[in-house]
Design an enzyme around this catalytic site. Structure first.
Site, PDB file in Angstrom:
ATOM      1  N   GLN A 235      -2.595 -12.275   7.872  1.00 19.16           N
ATOM      2  CA  GLN A 235      -2.824 -11.965   6.448  1.00 19.16           C
ATOM      3  C   GLN A 235      -2.108 -12.982   5.554  1.00 19.16           C
ATOM      4  O   GLN A 235      -2.669 -13.466   4.569  1.00 19.16           O
ATOM      5  CB  GLN A 235      -2.332 -10.554   6.144  1.00 19.16           C
ATOM      6  CG  GLN A 235      -2.272 -10.217   4.668  1.00 19.16           C
ATOM      7  CD  GLN A 235      -1.930  -8.762   4.425  1.00 19.16           C
ATOM      8  OE1 GLN A 235      -2.790  -7.918   4.546  1.00 19.16           O
ATOM      9  NE2 GLN A 235      -0.686  -8.469   4.072  1.00 19.16           N
TER      10      GLN A 235
ATOM     11  N   HIS B 205       9.423  -3.412   3.249  1.00 17.62           N
ATOM     12  CA  HIS B 205       8.970  -3.631   1.868  1.00 17.62           C
ATOM     13  C   HIS B 205      10.163  -3.938   0.948  1.00 17.62           C
ATOM     14  O   HIS B 205      10.072  -4.783   0.061  1.00 17.62           O
ATOM     15  CB  HIS B 205       8.274  -2.378   1.313  1.00 17.62           C
ATOM     16  CG  HIS B 205       6.989  -2.031   2.004  1.00 17.62           C
ATOM     17  ND1 HIS B 205       6.837  -0.909   2.780  1.00 17.62           N
ATOM     18  CD2 HIS B 205       5.790  -2.658   2.014  1.00 17.62           C
ATOM     19  CE1 HIS B 205       5.594  -0.856   3.236  1.00 17.62           C
ATOM     20  NE2 HIS B 205       4.945  -1.899   2.797  1.00 17.62           N
TER      21      HIS B 205
ATOM     22  N   MET C  36       0.851  -1.200   0.000  1.00 15.54           N
ATOM     23  CA  MET C  36       0.000   0.000   0.000  1.00 15.54           C
ATOM     24  C   MET C  36       0.883   1.245   0.000  1.00 15.54           C
ATOM     25  O   MET C  36       0.442   2.330   0.395  1.00 15.54           O
ATOM     26  CB  MET C  36      -0.934  -0.014   1.211  1.00 15.54           C
ATOM     27  CG  MET C  36      -1.891  -1.213   1.186  1.00 15.54           C
ATOM     28  SD  MET C  36      -3.440  -0.936   2.054  1.00 15.54           S
ATOM     29  CE  MET C  36      -2.862  -0.644   3.701  1.00 15.54           C
TER      30      MET C  36
ATOM     31  N   ARG D  33       2.688   2.519   9.560  1.00 11.57           N
ATOM     32  CA  ARG D  33       1.966   3.234  10.620  1.00 11.57           C
ATOM     33  C   ARG D  33       2.898   3.713  11.737  1.00 11.57           C
ATOM     34  O   ARG D  33       2.469   4.505  12.578  1.00 11.57           O
ATOM     35  CB  ARG D  33       0.844   2.369  11.181  1.00 11.57           C
ATOM     36  CG  ARG D  33      -0.305   2.191  10.183  1.00 11.57           C
ATOM     37  CD  ARG D  33      -1.515   1.513  10.819  1.00 11.57           C
ATOM     38  NE  ARG D  33      -2.681   1.564   9.952  1.00 11.57           N
ATOM     39  CZ  ARG D  33      -3.106   0.552   9.166  1.00 11.57           C
ATOM     40  NH1 ARG D  33      -2.435  -0.587   9.143  1.00 11.57           N
ATOM     41  NH2 ARG D  33      -4.178   0.688   8.415  1.00 11.57           N
TER      42      ARG D  33
ATOM     43  N   GLN E  25     -10.324  -2.554   2.554  1.00 10.48           N
ATOM     44  CA  GLN E  25      -9.838  -3.213   3.773  1.00 10.48           C
ATOM     45  C   GLN E  25      -9.824  -2.268   4.976  1.00 10.48           C
ATOM     46  O   GLN E  25      -9.367  -2.642   6.050  1.00 10.48           O
ATOM     47  CB  GLN E  25      -8.470  -3.865   3.543  1.00 10.48           C
ATOM     48  CG  GLN E  25      -7.313  -2.916   3.340  1.00 10.48           C
ATOM     49  CD  GLN E  25      -6.057  -3.657   2.866  1.00 10.48           C
ATOM     50  OE1 GLN E  25      -5.977  -4.139   1.743  1.00 10.48           O
ATOM     51  NE2 GLN E  25      -5.073  -3.786   3.747  1.00 10.48           N
TER      52      GLN E  25
HETATM   53  O1  PAF Z   1      -0.142  -5.737   3.653  1.00  5.23           O
HETATM   54  C1  PAF Z   1      -0.559  -4.823   2.902  1.00  5.23           C
HETATM   55  O2  PAF Z   1       0.115  -3.839   2.654  1.00  5.23           O
HETATM   56  C2  PAF Z   1      -1.947  -4.956   2.292  1.00  5.23           C
HETATM   57  O3  PAF Z   1      -2.846  -5.575   3.170  1.00  5.23           O
HETATM   58  C3  PAF Z   1      -1.954  -5.656   0.925  1.00  5.23           C
HETATM   59  C4  PAF Z   1      -1.489  -7.097   1.020  1.00  5.23           C
HETATM   60  C5  PAF Z   1      -1.055  -4.903  -0.041  1.00  5.23           C
HETATM   61  C6  PAF Z   1      -3.368  -5.669   0.351  1.00  5.23           C
HETATM   62  O4  PAF Z   1      -3.864  -4.377   0.183  1.00  5.23           O
END
Ligand code: PAF
Length: 283
Positions: free
Chosen positions: A156, A40, A33, A190, A64
């Site tokens: 997730q 990342h 995101m 965050r 979400q």
């Molecule tokens: O982990 C995230 O950044 C989000 O939940 C994802 C997997 C990109 C889905 O929007």
């Protein structure tokens, strides 16, 4: 340093992927995101080891977020993100608009039971529906050989694995270890919301979870180890604790004493909600 190709339509993404496929190349997807941090970038590094071309999606997925959550204030910094992706060697950034992902009349919601029950779902009931739907779309749009997700969002990761298994999506889902700062705080977009005092408190979350995991391995039962962890979090300064729970690590079913597993937690500092998890090693 080559800049990644930036595309914002599914058609342009598919055209590039098709060209790479024609050349016989393997493709990896890193869904994000944006507001990219070292966590990342570690996913991009893994993606590049596993494939010839690395696609990174940057999309703050509205479905979400609950209406009460931070969709509007979620950090957005596309120019910086593209610079970081250029340095990391990503090949393509997919930056769709909400209209491209959810055109008028969009009517699909994917619900994954099993690993999505409890934990985050008790506090964010529609979260995994939003995640599963957007991840399914990104996987079908990109058709990657592998997709990389961080273990920081452990539930997730389990939900995405189940989604792909149950829909027979032909993609390897790779779970990447959480990247932490020198004090053990898991990297998260965050974290940018935290002031200096909150940062000091946040840095204790992982230590407290590791202590609890050690207690579980040493034979403590789950209710007492998690209650001790909750007390320690409150003493450290966390304002509210949503959960500290031990689970089986693949299905996220109940954890059984004497087995390996995962200890997962979510707690609040002011208006910022932090999540983290640690392995409970098999004794
Ligand atoms: O982990 C995230 O950044 C989000 O939940 C994802 C997997 C990109 C889905 O929007």
């Amino acid at each position: 340093m080559t800049k990644p190709l930036v595309v914002d339509t599914v058609a342009a993404l598919r055209a590039q992927v098709q060209e790479w496929r024609r050349q016989g190349l393997r493709i990896a997807l890193v869904p994000t995101m944006g507001a990219l941090h070292d966590g990342h970038i570690s996913l991009v590094d893994i993606a590049r080891e596993r494939a010839d071309r690395c696609v990174v999606s940057i999309f703050v997925n509205p479905t979400q977020f609950a209406p009460s959550e931070d969709l509007d204030k979620y950090p957005r910094q596309l120019a910086l993100d593209l610079e970081r992706l250029a340095q990391a060697g990503a090949d393509l950034a997919f930056t769709p608009t909400a209209g491209e992902m959810y055109p008028a009349g969009f009517a699909m919601k994917i619900t994954v039971d099993g690993p999505s029950s409890g934990l985050e779902t008790d506090f964010r009931p529609t979260f995994f529906q939003g995640v599963a739907t957007v991840v399914a779309k990104l996987l079908l749009q990109t058709t990657p050989d592998v997709a990389v997700f961080g273990e920081k969002d452990y539930q997730q990761l389990c939900v995405v694995r189940r989604l792909c298994r149950d829909l027979d999506l032909p993609v390897d889902i790779i779970g990447a270890p959480t990247v932490r700062d020198a004090h053990g705080l898991a990297m998260s977009s965050r974290n940018a919301y935290l002031g200096a005092t909150e940062l000091d408190i946040a840095r204790q979350l992982n230590t407290i979870l590791r202590d609890a995991a050690r207690a579980l391995v040493a034979g403590a039962d789950a209710p007492s180890a998690t209650a001790t962890a909750c007390e320690a979090l409150t003493r450290a300064g966390f304002a509210k604790i949503d959960y500290v729970e031990a689970r089986e690590s693949g299905t996220l079913g109940p954890w059984q004493r004497g087995r390996g597993g995962r200890l997962l937690a979510a707690a609040w500092l002011g208006s910022t909600r932090l999540i983290d998890n640690v392995e409970i090693p098999a004794p």
